[in-house]
Design an enzyme around this catalytic site. Sequence first.
Site, short mmCIF file in Angstrom:
data_model
loop_
_atom_site.label_atom_id
_atom_site.label_comp_id
_atom_site.label_asym_id
_atom_site.label_seq_id
_atom_site.Cartn_x
_atom_site.Cartn_y
_atom_site.Cartn_z
N PRO A 142 -55.67 121.08 -61.32
CA PRO A 142 -55.59 120.27 -60.10
C PRO A 142 -54.98 118.90 -60.36
O PRO A 142 -55.25 118.27 -61.39
CB PRO A 142 -57.06 120.14 -59.66
CG PRO A 142 -57.72 121.33 -60.27
CD PRO A 142 -57.02 121.56 -61.57
N GLU A 143 -54.15 118.46 -59.43
CA GLU A 143 -53.53 117.15 -59.54
C GLU A 143 -54.21 116.19 -58.55
O GLU A 143 -55.20 116.54 -57.92
CB GLU A 143 -52.03 117.27 -59.29
CG GLU A 143 -51.33 118.19 -60.30
CD GLU A 143 -49.85 118.34 -60.06
OE1 GLU A 143 -49.23 117.40 -59.52
OE2 GLU A 143 -49.28 119.39 -60.40
#
Length: 291
Positions: free
Chosen positions: A2-3
């Site tokens: 996840p960013e």
Amino acid sequence: MPELPEVETVRRGLAPAMEGARFTRVEARRRDLRWPLPKDFAQRLQGQKVEGLGRRAKYLLADLSSGDVLIMHLGMSGSFRLRRNGETFLGDPRYFETAKDAKHDHVVFHMSSGATVTFNDPRRFGSMKLVQRAKLEREPLLRGLGPEPLGNEFDAAMLAKACAGKKTSIKAALSDQRVVAGLGNIYVCEALFRARLSPKRQASTIADRNGEPNERAVALVDAIKAVLHDAIKAGGSSLRDHRKADGSLGYFQHSFRVYDRAGEPCPHCKGKIKRIVQTGRSTFYCPSCQK
């Protein structure tokens, strides 16, 4: 992994259940995630109030009444699930999927708000750590991070200064958490496309000889902010393991302009999206309009 948009989406989903509430009971169902959990982890959280739930880069930060800060990272497959009175908090049903296998529910927070917050992580690359608030700036996980790309201080001058003299590619520079925090492969590709900059361009070319920003730096900062805002509004990108805190799926992946679109026509010109490999990661871009 996840960013920033995915982590910010999770933070916003957890905040109503956790902010202002106390941990009435904490279940640590195993002693480690990516690293061992802190000694007396459950006991140190018990009874503490969550004064605020923030985010730094890809980390969630729960500021506690004890003076500790709970640092949480989703890793590659971690997700949170919210329940109240035995029912999952549901989001948009178009993007809802059933909860993951409960055998991977490793940490469970029972909150005074009536919510149960469960951390599920099949691969166990996520992490949780307790750090004294006074020592937060010296915390190794956070100490070397660059500026927040959605912060007011992040502008063309700051990015140009960070890239001045760098011989690496602009793709590699933007992926470096010391240059700008929270960006990863997906949103770097998308931002470079919006700014019409080739991922192979040398990072130093967004600054002049004195390190001052040029028009490329201005366009790139605007593109970074725009793509992140759009992704957060869409609830992030649900690739592989990511889920929002209510169990629903983000859908920014349906708005990708170049990422994972190799061989497809460019949305802005007659070219075709190309895939190359940079620093071991796939890069997607249009060779015709990104220079």
